[in-house]
Each structure stands twice: as structure tokens, then as C-alpha cells.
Write a protein that holds these residues in place. Structure first.
Motif, mmCIF file in Angstrom:
data_model
loop_
_atom_site.group_PDB
_atom_site.id
_atom_site.type_symbol
_atom_site.label_atom_id
_atom_site.label_comp_id
_atom_site.label_asym_id
_atom_site.label_seq_id
_atom_site.Cartn_x
_atom_site.Cartn_y
_atom_site.Cartn_z
ATOM 1 N N PRO A 68 0.802 -1.237 0.000
ATOM 2 C CA PRO A 68 0.000 0.000 0.000
ATOM 3 C C PRO A 68 0.829 1.279 0.000
ATOM 4 O O PRO A 68 0.311 2.348 -0.336
ATOM 5 C CB PRO A 68 -0.811 -0.113 1.301
ATOM 6 N N PHE A 69 2.112 1.188 0.366
ATOM 7 C CA PHE A 69 2.946 2.382 0.453
ATOM 8 C C PHE A 69 3.770 2.622 -0.810
ATOM 9 O O PHE A 69 4.447 3.636 -0.920
ATOM 10 C CB PHE A 69 3.894 2.275 1.654
ATOM 11 N N THR A 70 3.712 1.688 -1.728
ATOM 12 C CA THR A 70 4.465 1.852 -2.963
ATOM 13 C C THR A 70 3.494 2.135 -4.104
ATOM 14 O O THR A 70 2.321 2.419 -3.875
ATOM 15 C CB THR A 70 5.321 0.607 -3.240
ATOM 16 N N TYR A 71 3.959 2.083 -5.315
ATOM 17 C CA TYR A 71 3.100 2.387 -6.453
ATOM 18 C C TYR A 71 3.527 1.536 -7.639
ATOM 19 O O TYR A 71 4.678 1.083 -7.729
ATOM 20 C CB TYR A 71 3.171 3.873 -6.812
ATOM 21 N N GLU A 72 2.606 1.315 -8.536
ATOM 22 C CA GLU A 72 2.883 0.469 -9.695
ATOM 23 C C GLU A 72 3.988 1.090 -10.549
ATOM 24 O O GLU A 72 3.950 2.273 -10.871
ATOM 25 C CB GLU A 72 1.615 0.292 -10.534
ATOM 26 N N GLY A 73 4.977 0.279 -10.857
ATOM 27 C CA GLY A 73 6.115 0.755 -11.632
ATOM 28 C C GLY A 73 7.294 1.176 -10.783
ATOM 29 O O GLY A 73 8.375 1.440 -11.318
ATOM 30 N N SER A 74 7.116 1.246 -9.454
ATOM 31 C CA SER A 74 8.230 1.610 -8.577
ATOM 32 C C SER A 74 9.245 0.469 -8.529
ATOM 33 O O SER A 74 8.975 -0.648 -8.977
ATOM 34 C CB SER A 74 7.723 1.907 -7.165
ATOM 35 N N ILE A 75 10.403 0.766 -7.964
ATOM 36 C CA ILE A 75 11.450 -0.249 -7.869
ATOM 37 C C ILE A 75 10.980 -1.445 -7.055
ATOM 38 O O ILE A 75 11.173 -2.602 -7.442
ATOM 39 C CB ILE A 75 12.726 0.357 -7.255
ATOM 40 N N LEU A 76 10.332 -1.189 -5.922
ATOM 41 C CA LEU A 76 9.857 -2.297 -5.096
ATOM 42 C C LEU A 76 8.812 -3.121 -5.830
ATOM 43 O O LEU A 76 8.793 -4.348 -5.735
ATOM 44 C CB LEU A 76 9.279 -1.770 -3.777
ATOM 45 N N TRP A 77 7.941 -2.447 -6.538
ATOM 46 C CA TRP A 77 6.909 -3.155 -7.297
ATOM 47 C C TRP A 77 7.564 -4.097 -8.302
ATOM 48 O O TRP A 77 7.170 -5.248 -8.454
ATOM 49 C CB TRP A 77 6.015 -2.141 -8.007
ATOM 50 N N ARG A 78 8.587 -3.610 -8.976
ATOM 51 C CA ARG A 78 9.271 -4.422 -9.982
ATOM 52 C C ARG A 78 10.017 -5.584 -9.348
ATOM 53 O O ARG A 78 10.070 -6.682 -9.902
ATOM 54 C CB ARG A 78 10.225 -3.539 -10.780
ATOM 55 N N ILE A 79 10.606 -5.348 -8.168
ATOM 56 C CA ILE A 79 11.355 -6.418 -7.499
ATOM 57 C C ILE A 79 10.426 -7.544 -7.075
ATOM 58 O O ILE A 79 10.687 -8.724 -7.334
ATOM 59 C CB ILE A 79 12.111 -5.869 -6.269
ATOM 60 N N TYR A 80 9.325 -7.203 -6.450
ATOM 61 C CA TYR A 80 8.490 -8.225 -5.825
ATOM 62 C C TYR A 80 7.389 -8.766 -6.725
ATOM 63 O O TYR A 80 6.774 -9.772 -6.405
ATOM 64 C CB TYR A 80 7.902 -7.680 -4.524
ATOM 65 N N GLN A 81 7.157 -8.116 -7.860
ATOM 66 C CA GLN A 81 6.190 -8.662 -8.805
ATOM 67 C C GLN A 81 6.830 -9.698 -9.717
ATOM 68 O O GLN A 81 6.151 -10.490 -10.339
ATOM 69 C CB GLN A 81 5.580 -7.541 -9.651
ATOM 70 N N ASN A 82 8.166 -9.662 -9.804
ATOM 71 C CA ASN A 82 8.872 -10.621 -10.668
ATOM 72 C C ASN A 82 8.976 -11.974 -9.989
ATOM 73 O O ASN A 82 9.011 -12.081 -8.797
ATOM 74 C CB ASN A 82 10.271 -10.094 -11.002
#
Length: 260
Positions: A246-260
Motif C-alpha cells: 500500500p505504500f508503494t506504487y505500480e512501476g516503482s522499484i519495489l513493485w518491480r522487485i516483488y512482482q517478478n
């Protein structure tokens, strides 16, 4: 049992065994290959100053040698290396020690997270003036382009994220501090007057450790140098990706790390 039937059964067993072993060998090979692009460099320096308890200092850090082009490799190694973290090249540090300066006693960069896309290095630096001091810093670099990333490219609202982490980590911080005051009651009035423990804020988000399923957020006490001898070890708290989302956003670095 007829011979041909026994041979047929044995052949089936052999095929099953080979089918089972091949994935295991592949996984092991891939895991070893992910370590190949990293080598560790070490430099030892003679301390010429006579008022130091040690006669040598050392610098150790990783060097990445991946498939990227020369410019990107130089960019990656600049950000994870001593020139970016310490502000000095190895040659400049060598001259500093030769001139009698002691920029540090130990400076070590250690890989704490490494995938095909990202590399994170934790630097621990021991210095000694009137008192010995240890500091840490984290560097997260994207391997595709060599760009470093901090909280600004991870969280949508740094202040909201810091408040969330603070609620999780400060109870452990206060517990550590209470133990210090029990052992050294004489330091409590001074440290309390100085506002210790300092609040956890957005700047503290730079001191985080990316893991497979979430992030370790780290709190460093930042005692005055004169009280460094009683300063506790840093406190860390793990927050899983599902709570960070909830604290990040789509396309952010964290999103990319954990969606992969």
C-alpha cells in the motif's frame, strides 16, 4: 521374472532417476553462475600514525563483472564502490595513508541482495578519532542501467512509510535503550536531554535491506561520539511485501522487485 521385463523395469527406473536429477543440476548450476560476475577486492594500508591501537587498515568491496557494456559496468561499480561511498578512489586513499592520514580502520562492502536486475551492497565503516565509531550505508543499484535507487523511487509517500516503520521499530529501540540505562545509569540523564532515542524519520528509510519477501528496516542509535562505547547494535524490523504494497506504487522499484 523374464529378463526382458526386468530390463524394462530397470530402464523405466533409470529414466525416472535422470528426469529427477536434471532439474537439480540445472538449479545448482544457475545458482553458481549468479555468483560468477562478482569478485571481492581487498586493499591493505599501513597506518603510519603512532597513536593508533592498530597498525593496518583494510578496504574490501565487491566488483561486478556482468554482461553489460563497459559504460554501465563502470557506473555500477562506481556506485557500489569506495569512490561513491567514501568519496575517494583507491589511489587517493593510498596516498592519504602514506601521508599519515587514517580515513578509516575498516571499510567493507558486502553484498546483501543480488538478482538479475538488482544489486544491493551494505557498507560498514569503522573510524577512530577520540572514540571509535561504526557507520553503515546501503547502496541499491539497477543492473540494467547502473542507476542507484533510494526511498524516493520505492515509496509513494516517504513520511507515511516512515511513520509505519516507526510504529514497528521504536518499541524494540526503547527496549534496547532501557537495557543500556540499566547497565550504565549515569548516561541516562545526558542522553535523555539530547533527545535519545531520536525519532525514526524519512531519512532513515535510506538504511534498509532488501530481502526476498520484504524489507529489513534498520534503526541506528546515533549516540554522540563520547558515548559510542555504550551504544547498542542497530535494531532491525522485517516488514513483508504484502504490508509494504500500500505504500508503494505500480512501476516503482519495489513493485518491480516483488512482482517478478
Amino acid at each position: 521374472m523374464p529378463i526382458f521385463k526386468r530390463n524394462y523395469c530397470f530402464l523405466n527406473y533409470l529414466i525416472m532417476l535422470i528426469s529427477f536429477c536434471i532439474p537439480l543440476v540445472s538449479c545448482t548450476t544457475k545458482k553458481e553462475q549468479t555468483q560468477e560476475p562478482i569478485i571481492m577486492m581487498r586493499h591493505d594500508f599501513v597506518i603510519r600514525a603512532t597513536d593508533y591501537p592498530v597498525q593496518k587498515a583494510f578496504l574490501e568491496y565487491p566488483v561486478y563483472r556482468g554482461p553489460q557494456n563497459k559504460n554501465i559496468l563502470e557506473r555500477i561499480n562506481y556506485h557500489i564502490g569506495p569512490e561513491s561511498v567514501l568519496g575517494r578512489t583507491v589511489d587517493e586513499l593510498t596516498k592519504d595513508f602514506q601521508d599519515g592520514l587514517v580515513p578509516f580502520i575498516k571499510a567493507r562492502g558486502e553484498i546483501v541482495y543480488f538478482t538479475r536486475s538488482f544489486l544491493q551492497v551494505q557498507w560498514t565503516i569503522d573510524t577512530m578519532g577520540a572514540y571509535q565509531n561504526t557507520s553503515t550505508s546501503m547502496v541499491l543499484v539497477e543492473l540494467e542501467n547502473g542507476i542507484p535507487h533510494g526511498p524516493e523511487s520505492m515509496f509513494e509517500d516517504d513520511l507515511a512509510m516512515a511513520r509505519f516503520v516507526s510504529d514497528r521499530i521504536i518499541p524494540s529501540v526503547e527496549k534496547q535503550l532501557k537495557a543500556v540505562y540499566q547497565q550504565h545509569p549515569e548516561v541516562e540523564p545526558v542522553l535523555t536531554e539530547l533527545g535519545i532515542p531520536l525519532p525514526y524519520g524519512p531519512d532513515d528509510l535510506f538504511n534498509l535491506h532488501v530481502a526476498d519477501n520484504g524489507i529489513y528496516f534498520i534503526y541506528t542509535f546515533k549516540f554522540p561520539h563520547s558515548y559510542a562505547s555504550v551504544q547498542p547494535e542497530p535494531v532491525s524490523v522485517f516488514i513483508p511485501w504484502v504490508e509494504l504494497k500500500p505504500f508503494t506504487y505500480e512501476g516503482s522499484i519495489l513493485w518491480r522487485i516483488y512482482q517478478n
